[in-house]
Design a protein around this motif. Structure first.
Motif, PDB file in Angstrom:
ATOM      1  N   ASP A 102     -11.142  -6.340 -19.666  1.00  0.00           N
ATOM      2  CA  ASP A 102     -10.159  -7.157 -20.367  1.00  0.00           C
ATOM      3  C   ASP A 102      -8.805  -6.449 -20.398  1.00  0.00           C
ATOM      4  N   ALA A 103      -7.838  -7.050 -21.066  1.00  0.00           N
ATOM      5  CA  ALA A 103      -6.474  -6.522 -21.060  1.00  0.00           C
ATOM      6  C   ALA A 103      -6.340  -5.215 -21.824  1.00  0.00           C
ATOM      7  N   SER A 104      -7.343  -4.844 -22.616  1.00  0.00           N
ATOM      8  CA  SER A 104      -7.301  -3.572 -23.323  1.00  0.00           C
ATOM      9  C   SER A 104      -7.997  -2.464 -22.539  1.00  0.00           C
ATOM     10  N   ALA A 105      -8.480  -2.797 -21.328  1.00  0.00           N
ATOM     11  CA  ALA A 105      -9.212  -1.877 -20.444  1.00  0.00           C
ATOM     12  C   ALA A 105     -10.622  -1.602 -20.943  1.00  0.00           C
ATOM     13  N   ALA A 106     -11.152  -2.463 -21.831  1.00  0.00           N
ATOM     14  CA  ALA A 106     -12.560  -2.392 -22.213  1.00  0.00           C
ATOM     15  C   ALA A 106     -13.389  -3.038 -21.110  1.00  0.00           C
ATOM     16  N   VAL A 107     -14.532  -2.431 -20.801  1.00  0.00           N
ATOM     17  CA  VAL A 107     -15.354  -2.891 -19.683  1.00  0.00           C
ATOM     18  C   VAL A 107     -16.737  -3.293 -20.184  1.00  0.00           C
ATOM     19  N   THR A 108     -17.201  -4.456 -19.731  1.00  0.00           N
ATOM     20  CA  THR A 108     -18.524  -4.961 -20.055  1.00  0.00           C
ATOM     21  C   THR A 108     -19.304  -5.199 -18.777  1.00  0.00           C
TER      22      THR A 108
END
Length: 402
Positions: A102-108
């Motif tokens: 996502d735009a916060s650089a969190a990865v799922t």
């Protein structure tokens, strides 16, 4: 007794049992003989053959996949909270799982067939700095600070969602599917324009660890082979990354003697049966006719040999290779039902020259390993015009997060 209703596919507990068998190494050929209602209800279930993941935009609540075997598309819902948040971009396809950032650089990590999810550590300034990017986080969004001619950071500009891969993770590759506890594997990331890679032990590490590969050019792709990650740069040079899953001190060992054959273009690397394969093309340019011809070629190498070397493959037997053009991660297998053996399936044509009739419609390129010749197969009319992100093998083990 009334006939069972197969309209929604197999019961979930049966899909999970089959997924566990496949994850343990059971040959998918055991499950090829099935009744037609099952085949109609679950297009990928009869053979567990690879499918192609089609693009999806921000805010999408479903992922669409195209079955090459069935010649039709089907969709799977995204988890409700992901659909509500939306705004994620794919940054990897590996072991039947999709990596989303996502735009916060969190990865799922998301299993698109079961909805299972595993969270990876978010990227930070160190990851961007490995690619010589000066970024900072402001109000939950990343801001790029270009460097001026005097070496000073200039005023920042917000990094859009579509640009996130250019600054953080180009592609994430898994060593294996996550287990039922969301652990049991390592994720390694290709970073933009960097000789470093980043890795984390899924479900264990709270941050990414940077690792220098000591390659001369930027890392272009990552392959997991024989229990180790291989970092491969844009020229085909390889560096072996060891001692990662054990939690010991990571080491990297460049292999300058194992350069890819120089004449190959559009190289893709993959592992199959413990051996490393490189898929590429040989191009013949006819300047006088203002055209060119090309043929697909395959080489393989056993890294356990005392002096490993590339050997041309003219007959791969029952092996079928699936090569992604959008992402570098590719794969092969011998238990793929109703797909041609000794064949390469490219998720996109390598060149459109000579196949202009398909220029506006998406199509597969299918190459014969023995002859190097290829053919173009257009998608079904309902999904033409969509370029696949790459191939993905169904993994029906639900794992964690359901």
């Amino acid at each position: 007794m009334p006939e069972p209703d197969w309209s929604s596919g197999l019961p979930s507990e049966h899909l999970e049992d089959i997924g566990k068998l496949l994850a343990s190494g059971t040959d998918a050929a055991l499950f090829r003989s099935v009744c037609s209602p099952w085949r109609d209800a679950v297009p990928f279930a009869p053979s567990f053959a690879p499918v192609l993941l089609l693009p999806f935009g921000p805010g999408s609540d479903r992922v669409t996949l195209y079955s090459v075997v069935e010649g039709k598309a089907f969709s799977r819902p995204l988890p409700d909270d992901d659909a509500a948040r939306g705004n994620k971009v794919p940054c990897g396809l590996s072991c039947g799982w999709l990596a989303l950032m996502d735009a916060s650089a969190a990865v799922t990590l998301l299993n698109p067939f079961t909805g299972a999810r595993v969270e990876l550590p978010p990227a930070d300034e160190r990851v961007a700095a490995a690619s010589s990017m000066f970024v900072s986080k402001e109000d939950g969004r990343w801001v790029l600070h270009p460097v001026n001619d005097y070496g000073n950071a200039a005023a920042g500009c917000t990094i859009t969602l579509e640009e996130m891969r250019q600054f953080f993770f180009l592609e994430i590759v898994l060593s294996a599917p996550p287990d039922a506890d969301g652990r049991g594997c390592v994720a390694m990331a290709v970073l933009p324009s960097s000789t470093e890679v980043a890795f984390c032990r899924v479900g264990v590490d709270s941050a990414w660890t940077l690792l220098e590969t000591y390659l001369e050019c930027s890392v272009d792709s990552v392959v997991h082979c024989q229990g180790r990650f291989l970092a491969i740069d844009c020229t085909g040079e390889i560096s072996i990354c060891s001692n990662i899953a054990t939690g010991g001190t990571p080491t990297t060992t460049p292999m300058p003697s194992l350069s890819a054959p120089e004449e190959l273009c559009h190289r893709s690397y993959l592992e199959s049966n413990g051996e490393l394969y490189v898929v590429g093309v040989l191009v013949d340019v006819f300047r006088w006719a203002q055209r060119f011809d090309y043929s697909s070629v395959v080489y393989r190498c056993n890294l356990q040999d005392p002096s490993p070397a590339w050997t041309r493959v003219n007959d791969a037997g029952d092996l079928t290779l699936f090569v992604s053009n959008h992402f570098r991660h590719s794969f092969g297998g011998t238990s793929v039902s109703r797909l041609n053996r000794n064949t390469i399936y490219f998720s996109d044509p390598l060149y459109l020259y000579g196949v202009n009739q398909y220029r506006s419609d998406h199509c597969l390129e299918i190459a014969d390993i023995a002859t190097g010749t290829w053919e173009v197969k257009p998608f079904h009319q309902k999904v033409q015009g969509l370029k696949a992100l790459g191939g993905i093998r169904p993994n029906l083990w639900r794992g964690r997060g359901m």
